[in-house]
Design a protein around this motif. Structure first.
Motif, mmCIF file in Angstrom:
data_model
loop_
_atom_site.group_PDB
_atom_site.id
_atom_site.type_symbol
_atom_site.label_atom_id
_atom_site.label_comp_id
_atom_site.label_asym_id
_atom_site.label_seq_id
_atom_site.Cartn_x
_atom_site.Cartn_y
_atom_site.Cartn_z
ATOM 1 N N GLY A 15 2.631 -6.201 -20.058
ATOM 2 C CA GLY A 15 1.553 -6.168 -19.078
ATOM 3 C C GLY A 15 0.911 -4.801 -19.003
ATOM 4 N N ARG A 16 0.067 -4.634 -18.009
ATOM 5 C CA ARG A 16 -0.643 -3.378 -17.801
ATOM 6 C C ARG A 16 -0.589 -3.017 -16.325
ATOM 7 N N TRP A 17 -0.306 -1.745 -16.025
ATOM 8 C CA TRP A 17 -0.379 -1.269 -14.646
ATOM 9 C C TRP A 17 -1.512 -0.262 -14.525
ATOM 10 N N LEU A 18 -2.120 -0.227 -13.344
ATOM 11 C CA LEU A 18 -3.215 0.684 -13.056
ATOM 12 C C LEU A 18 -3.092 1.190 -11.627
ATOM 13 N N VAL A 19 -3.552 2.401 -11.396
ATOM 14 C CA VAL A 19 -3.704 2.927 -10.038
ATOM 15 C C VAL A 19 -5.178 3.241 -9.839
ATOM 16 N N ASP A 20 -5.797 2.552 -8.888
ATOM 17 C CA ASP A 20 -7.203 2.750 -8.559
ATOM 18 C C ASP A 20 -7.339 3.401 -7.190
ATOM 19 N N ARG A 21 -8.409 4.139 -7.003
ATOM 20 C CA ARG A 21 -8.781 4.654 -5.688
ATOM 21 C C ARG A 21 -10.104 4.019 -5.302
ATOM 22 N N PHE A 22 -10.300 3.792 -4.001
ATOM 23 C CA PHE A 22 -11.577 3.313 -3.502
ATOM 24 C C PHE A 22 -11.672 3.704 -2.024
ATOM 25 N N THR A 23 -12.871 3.608 -1.474
ATOM 26 C CA THR A 23 -13.082 3.911 -0.066
ATOM 27 C C THR A 23 -13.219 2.612 0.703
ATOM 28 N N GLY A 24 -12.311 2.380 1.635
ATOM 29 C CA GLY A 24 -12.339 1.187 2.456
ATOM 30 C C GLY A 24 -12.922 1.470 3.822
ATOM 31 N N PRO A 25 -12.916 0.468 4.714
ATOM 32 C CA PRO A 25 -13.492 0.642 6.050
ATOM 33 C C PRO A 25 -12.825 1.754 6.863
ATOM 34 N N LYS A 26 -11.562 2.075 6.554
ATOM 35 C CA LYS A 26 -10.862 3.095 7.334
ATOM 36 C C LYS A 26 -10.468 4.303 6.490
ATOM 37 N N GLY A 27 -11.225 4.528 5.407
ATOM 38 C CA GLY A 27 -10.976 5.715 4.616
ATOM 39 C C GLY A 27 -10.522 5.423 3.204
ATOM 40 N N GLU A 28 -10.108 6.473 2.519
ATOM 41 C CA GLU A 28 -9.737 6.355 1.116
ATOM 42 C C GLU A 28 -8.399 5.646 0.967
ATOM 43 N N ALA A 29 -8.325 4.760 -0.013
ATOM 44 C CA ALA A 29 -7.109 3.996 -0.267
ATOM 45 C C ALA A 29 -6.795 4.009 -1.751
ATOM 46 N N ARG A 30 -5.569 3.632 -2.050
ATOM 47 C CA ARG A 30 -5.105 3.497 -3.428
ATOM 48 C C ARG A 30 -4.584 2.073 -3.628
ATOM 49 N N VAL A 31 -4.753 1.565 -4.846
ATOM 50 C CA VAL A 31 -4.233 0.247 -5.197
ATOM 51 C C VAL A 31 -3.425 0.369 -6.478
ATOM 52 N N TYR A 32 -2.178 -0.097 -6.417
ATOM 53 C CA TYR A 32 -1.342 -0.200 -7.608
ATOM 54 C C TYR A 32 -1.428 -1.647 -8.082
ATOM 55 N N ARG A 33 -1.926 -1.857 -9.304
ATOM 56 C CA ARG A 33 -2.078 -3.201 -9.839
ATOM 57 C C ARG A 33 -1.195 -3.393 -11.057
ATOM 58 N N VAL A 34 -0.669 -4.587 -11.203
ATOM 59 C CA VAL A 34 0.037 -4.982 -12.416
ATOM 60 C C VAL A 34 -0.561 -6.306 -12.873
ATOM 61 N N VAL A 35 -0.945 -6.372 -14.148
ATOM 62 C CA VAL A 35 -1.535 -7.574 -14.727
ATOM 63 C C VAL A 35 -0.583 -8.128 -15.778
#
Length: 210
Positions: free
Chosen positions: A149-169
């Motif tokens: 599989g593949r893992w990724l760490v993304d950053r984005f700005t949500g309604p309450k500030g900056e967040a991170r997402v750890y994804r595994v596909v």
């Protein structure tokens, strides 16, 4: 891209709930110690005392349609989600804990002839279409239950500030599975091991083995 929209709408719905300060549909529902909507939750065999060995996964969640099983972190809530496998929500830590760290697991059987590369590319395109400031900070290869599989760490700005997402596909038997672990930037490093542990706990029941 209809297939990717089908994949991501439960994630968008969950993020909206969390931004509003809710845990999930049915805030008064019991924690992941019950059995809801036909989903199985059970004590994992042979866990014992594992103090000091990383995040504790104290229950096992089984999705009845796909046979996917996942460990549930200690104290977390697990909820069935329409058109997804499961949502797991962290427990609140006081009145100031306005963002509930969470995991959403999806299973997409509508994407045509998925491969790991094509699905990761489609996922990244759709995430950036919905959240234009998304940036992939890290990525790499992972093996879970014998599946590459593949893992990724993304950053984005949500309604309450900056967040991170750890994804595994993961792609298995024509179904693309994605684990999305989301936390605000100030707690992500603490919760990333929990997200990683849940991802590594993934397995499929014997009835659905390749």
């Amino acid at each position: 891209m209809r297939r990717s929209v089908c994949l991501l709408w439960p994630l968008a719905a969950l993020l909206l709930l969390l931004a509003a300060g809710c845990a999930a549909p049915g805030t008064d529902a019991p924690p992941a110690a019950g059995n809801r909507a036909g989903a199985g939750l059970a004590e994992p065999p042979g866990e014992g005392d594992a103090e000091g060995q990383g995040p504790q996964l104290t229950l096992t969640y089984t999705h009845p349609e796909t046979g996917l099983t996942l460990g549930v972190p200690e104290g977390w809530f697990a909820y069935p989600v329409e058109d997804a496998v499961v949502a797991m929500i962290s427990p609140a830590k006081g009145e100031e804990d306005f963002f509930r760290e969470n995991l959403l697991v999806t299973a997409d059987d509508q994407f045509p002839d998925p491969t790991l590369e094509t699905y990761v590319e489609a996922l990244e395109d759709e995430v950036r279409r919905r959240y234009p400031d998304t940036e992939t900070l890290e990525s790499g290869d992972i093996t879970v239950a014998g599946i590459e599989g593949r893992w990724l760490v993304d950053r984005f700005t949500g309604p309450k500030g900056e967040a991170r997402v750890y994804r595994v596909v993961l792609v298995r038997d024509g179904v693309a599975y994605v684990l999305h672990g989301t936390a605000p930037v100030w707690t992500f490093d603490a919760y990333r091991p929990v997200f990683e542990a849940v991802a590594q706990s993934a397995a499929w029941t014997a009835e659905t083995s390749p």
